[in-house]
Scaffold this active site. Structure first.
Site, PDB file in Angstrom:
ATOM      1  N   PHE A   1      -5.546 -14.595  35.181  1.00  0.00           N
ATOM      2  CA  PHE A   1      -5.832 -13.503  34.251  1.00  0.00           C
ATOM      3  C   PHE A   1      -4.816 -12.369  34.411  1.00  0.00           C
ATOM      4  O   PHE A   1      -4.515 -11.649  33.462  1.00  0.00           O
ATOM      5  CB  PHE A   1      -7.258 -12.991  34.470  1.00  0.00           C
ATOM      6  CG  PHE A   1      -8.307 -14.000  34.078  1.00  0.00           C
ATOM      7  CD1 PHE A   1      -8.875 -13.980  32.810  1.00  0.00           C
ATOM      8  CD2 PHE A   1      -8.714 -14.990  34.958  1.00  0.00           C
ATOM      9  CE1 PHE A   1      -9.832 -14.919  32.446  1.00  0.00           C
ATOM     10  CE2 PHE A   1      -9.655 -15.937  34.600  1.00  0.00           C
ATOM     11  CZ  PHE A   1     -10.228 -15.906  33.347  1.00  0.00           C
TER      12      PHE A   1
ATOM     13  N   HIS B   1      -7.470 -21.690  36.102  1.00  0.00           N
ATOM     14  CA  HIS B   1      -8.176 -20.966  37.158  1.00  0.00           C
ATOM     15  C   HIS B   1      -7.584 -21.327  38.520  1.00  0.00           C
ATOM     16  O   HIS B   1      -8.291 -21.342  39.511  1.00  0.00           O
ATOM     17  CB  HIS B   1      -9.669 -21.334  37.162  1.00  0.00           C
ATOM     18  CG  HIS B   1     -10.517 -20.476  36.268  1.00  0.00           C
ATOM     19  ND1 HIS B   1     -10.098 -20.016  35.055  1.00  0.00           N
ATOM     20  CD2 HIS B   1     -11.788 -20.003  36.420  1.00  0.00           C
ATOM     21  CE1 HIS B   1     -11.078 -19.301  34.498  1.00  0.00           C
ATOM     22  NE2 HIS B   1     -12.112 -19.273  35.306  1.00  0.00           N
TER      23      HIS B   1
END
Lengths: 344, 329
Positions: B89, B132
């Site tokens: 992110f 992720h």
């Protein structure tokens, strides 16, 4: 809110002198001096871009001086303002050094960024101008961080972000507006809506031409004004500035509608990045923020034609002297390439 | 005598935050999920209660604005730590990290300090998949003006966070959730200077040099024990600071052992392992006498399916195998 700029987007409108209303004309004499000085400085830069003496990309704000100066009238040196690619005017309006600007666009070691930044990277922390960068929208969140610091400091300072209408198409703009709003940070967002991003008109980039509609979306106080009317710019910020100084102010969004006389980058007025411009520039020049203010000051007796001529002459001399001096300044030593990367 | 108290890597990070927030009034922290153990494990537990939600700020889902605001606060005299609970992110904020924070000092003439810490947590495995699982330390170590720190031990996890925050330049601090259970007895926290952080020899050996950082240092130490049982003594070098690289200890070790295996938990192409090997290759006194190899992730996005994960993530056994090959065993 009105979702259209209506007459503010009309090149033939708002050519009349500026109305002072309840504003005292006297401080605007100094403001006119600042605006004329910015214009002469940028004309000097344009000439030297044309002849190739200046090589670095220069995005000039001729025609947009009132927004920079009108905002700067409210700022103090402990505020922290951030600019974008077209920020010579912001830098000078806040009191940045003309010698330092000229030396910087020439890549000299005595430039404000010691010849490491050029036209697009100006800073003068001593007057509260903390830096300009050309990545569109990139300095908006940085100004929000200055607002966060001001909120923590509790001294009544404000973070200021200058950007154009194109920045409203960047995600950083919306993230920043949201963050400033939800944290109620003292941040002034100044959008100079000149209706162009590079060569592309706002009608081809956004469904509506009023950028302040995003302030509504982010629940933020806002105003959209004639950005070529310095009294309108100044008046729009009076209440917000008082609140910041009292330590109670949150974010405010000012949209100053204006027009740039030269192309996106460089000295030419007939094209933007190689694309021919529309031929309504002469109409837009009728909304000249400098001429309108000078006429208004003459009308109210605050500045006679003789005083104006003397002011312009002194500024021309100052600019010519500064430019001649800049040309004599040394370049950075090659060791500067590596010695300025990390803290000492 | 009191019993020895050991501190885990995760709690050591919290100790670093607590030291900074207690001793340095200009330090503050902001990021997504700071008030939730889901996002930051045990590395920030109750900091917002101890130091207040004004200094430990949970923020909107806005990586760009949060990171940029960190720069603005840093320019304004604060020492912000911006936390991104996953490196993946954090990628949204690359402009702010790479093109803003890392450039401002040089670009504005050398005196514009951005004392900002960006904490990017490496959190992978467990079938989390391609978005992720990234760490990307090589990318960031490529950038002039951006320090990159990767702690491998609880002590470093704490002290490097302190050093990063007291540094006058932007620092990317990358801790690894796969290290969180490591334990170590720690002396009291003190201020640390980033200038004192350099590669460390974590184990001494004469036969082969194992180079790593963060989690791969943990694997290298495990592998070294396995190798020792087979009669191979490994010198284990923990890089710690990836940018600017300080390769002297690596070169000294490689000259001694004549064999260097670089282990990096990231991709192979144009990666950190290649950089370390290139440093040996371009030195005349080393290039003829040091045999080099590397272990990295294969050049594919991280998978989810278990058997593919097992193929993607190397283990100490893989390091042992490669080290033995390099030693001709």
């Amino acid at each position: 809110m009105n979702q259209s700029l209506t007459s503010l987007a009309d090149a033939k409108a708002h050519h009349e002198p500026i109305a002072f209303g309840h504003a005292d004309p006297v401080p605007f004499v100094q403001a006119l001096h600042s605006m004329v000085r910015i214009r002469r400085a940028e004309e000097c830069i344009a000439e030297n871009v044309a002849t190739g003496v200046i090589k670095c990309p220069c995005h000039l704000a001729i025609g947009q001086e009132a927004a920079a100066v009108g905002v700067a009238m409210h700022l103090r040196s402990t505020d922290r303002a951030f600019g974008a690619h077209r920020s010579h005017a912001h830098f000078l309006a806040m009191g940045g050094s003309l010698d330092g600007l000229f030396a910087e666009v020439l890549g000299r070691d005595t430039g404000v960024s010691r010849g490491m930044g050029g036209s697009m990277h100006l800073a003068a922390k001593e007057v509260g101008f903390y830096g300009s960068v050309p990545i569109v929208g990139a300095s908006i969140p940085i100004a929000v961080g200055a607002g966060l610091a001001a909120q923590m400091d509790k001294k009544g300072d404000v973070g200021v972000s200058f950007f154009g209408d194109g920045a409203a198409e960047e995600g950083s703009f919306h993230e920043s507006m949201n963050l400033a709003s939800v944290m109620n940070l003292p941040v002034l967002f100044v959008c100079e809506n000149n209706m162009f991003a590079s060569h592309l008109h706002i009608s081809l980039r956004q469904p509506k031409n009023v950028v302040a509609r995003y302030a509504v979306a982010h629940a933020m106080a806002h105003a959209t004004v004639d950005g070529n009317d310095i009294v309108a710019v100044w008046s729009a910020l009076k209440d917000a500035a008082a609140a910041w100084r009292a330590g109670t102010g949150g974010p405010f969004f000012l949209e100053a509608v204006t027009y740039r006389w030269l192309g996106h980058v460089g000295h030419r007025d007939d094209q933007d990045v190689g694309v021919a411009r529309k031929d309504d520039l002469s109409d837009w020049k009728g909304r000249d923020p400098v001429r309108r203010l000078a006429e208004s000051l003459a009308t109210v007796g605050a500045l006679s034609p003789k005083e104006l001529a003397a002011m312009e002459s002194a500024i021309s001399d100052e600019v010519a002297t500064a430019w001649a001096k800049a040309l004599t300044q040394p370049f950075p030593d090659p060791s500067a390439l590596l010695s300025r990367v990390w803290a000492k | 005598m009191t019993a020895t108290v050991k501190t885990s890597y995760g709690v050591a990070i919290r100790d670093g935050f607590a030291h900074l927030l207690a001793k340095h009034p200009k330090a503050f922290v902001m990021g997504q999920g700071l008030w939730s153990p889901w996002y930051v494990g045990n590395s920030m537990t109750n900091l917002e209660i101890e130091f207040g939600k004004e200094r430990v700020i949970d923020v909107p889902v806005s990586e760009v604005a949060t990171t940029g605001a960190g720069i603005g606060a840093a320019l304004s005299g604060y020492r912000p730590i911006v936390v991104h609970p996953r490196v993946d992110f954090m990628m949204l904020a690359v402009d702010q990290i790479v093109t803003q924070a890392a450039k401002w000092r040089s670009m504005f003439g050398g005196d514009m300090s951005v004392p900002l810490v960006i904490r990017g947590i490496i959190n992978r495995g467990g079938e989390q998949g391609a978005q992720h699982s990234q760490s990307l330390q090589s990318w960031f170590a490529h950038i002039p003006g951006l320090h990159v720190l990767m702690p491998a031990t609880p002590r470093d996890a704490r002290d490097m966070l302190i050093a990063a925050t007291l540094c006058d330049d932007p620092v990317l601090y990358m801790d690894d959730r796969w290290c969180y259970e490591l334990e170590e007895e720690l002396p009291p926290a003190e201020d640390v200077s980033i200038n004192d952080i350099a590669p460390l020899r974590r184990r001494t050996g004469k036969d082969i040099t194992l180079v790593g950082c963060g989690y791969t240092t943990k694997l290298n130490l495990e592998a070294a024990e396995l190798l020792a049982a087979q009669g191979i003594e490994a010198d284990v070098i923990d890089l710690r600071l990836l940018n600017p690289l300080k390769p002297a200890l690596v070169h000294e070790s490689a000259a001694k052992t004549g064999r260097m295996l670089v282990v990096d938990g990231d991709w192979r192409s144009c990666g950190l392992a290649a950089e370390i090997i290139a440093g040996v290759a371009e030195r005349p006194e080393l290039r003829a006498v040091v045999h080099c190899a590397r272990i990295t992730h294969p050049d594919a996005p991280a998978p989810t399916s278990k058997p593919l994960e097992q193929a993607f993530y190397f283990t100490a056994a893989d390091i042992v195998r490669e080290a033995r090959t390099l030693c001709g065993r």
